[in-house]
Design an enzyme around this catalytic site. Sequence first.
Site: not given
Ligand code: PMP
Length: 283
Positions: A33, A52, A100, A181, A205
């Site tokens: 997503y 991305r 499934r 994070e 991420l």
């Molecule tokens: N880390 C995680 C785990 C996230 O879910 C998000 C938000 N989607 C981010 C970082 C920040 O990513 P972005 O700046 O692309 O929204």
Amino acid sequence: MSIISYVNGSYVDHKDAKVNIEDRGYQFADGVYEVFAVINKQIVDYDGHINRLFRSLNEISLNSPIVKEAYIFHIRNLIRKNNIHDGLIYLQVSRGVAQRDFKFPTKIKPSLVITAKSISMENYYSKFKQGIKVKITDDLRWKRVDIKTLNLLPPVLAKQKAVENGCEEAWMIDSDGYITEGSSSNAWILIRDKLITTPATNSILKGITRTSLIRALKRKNIKLIEKRFNKKDIKNANEAFITSATQFVMPVIKVDGYKIGNGKVGKYAHMFKDAYMEAIQLK
Ligand code: PMP
């Protein structure tokens, strides 16, 4: 006015929007997503998010149901149909509907759902003035969190724990004691004049907001170090922040009950927020 969503080629009234109970997104979280912010009717960081999305699709061997160039068309349609001035676009691609079975079905069409909602920038600016509180939780996720998959149970549980502890975000900590994070954001601390954020490996991420902010700060000659940080570093920090497409740059004033700096939103928070807003040309 009714809310309009996009489901597999059709624009439908949100309350009538349906997916099949055998959708693999629903059964296996087999999908990816993206979330895009919209400010002043403009999509923020569009190229970063769409690139991305295609990287995530590729990493899980999933073909896009539509050509890359068509996404912006549908997103703009939803902005227009829902009369969004400031808002968020949620877009998800799942492997599709099949009986499934763990392995990839041979004949299957990926599902695409896009929804839109309005947000208030006033709410963002008043939250920014207050700053947010963070709770540290264990990082219980899998080893490829660099892919933006639908597999979000660990961050859901982390965020819930944060909320139950009177906080707005969770910072997840790995087995070596380092913050990876936030549950849905990237994490940053500032020690003296050095800004520190976790390097973009498979353990986080790589936020699009993170990338845009780094680019903006380079132009302002801010010293950035991409390195891991732990609880001790947090105690030495004079400021802290999170970044995401939904929170932009948001100051953190407390972590696990410890005040960051004097417990108030600091001057760097303002500088970074302004640099980010300027970089996305919406200031
Ligand atoms: N880390 C995680 C785990 C996230 O879910 C998000 C938000 N989607 C981010 C970082 C920040 O990513 P972005 O700046 O692309 O929204």
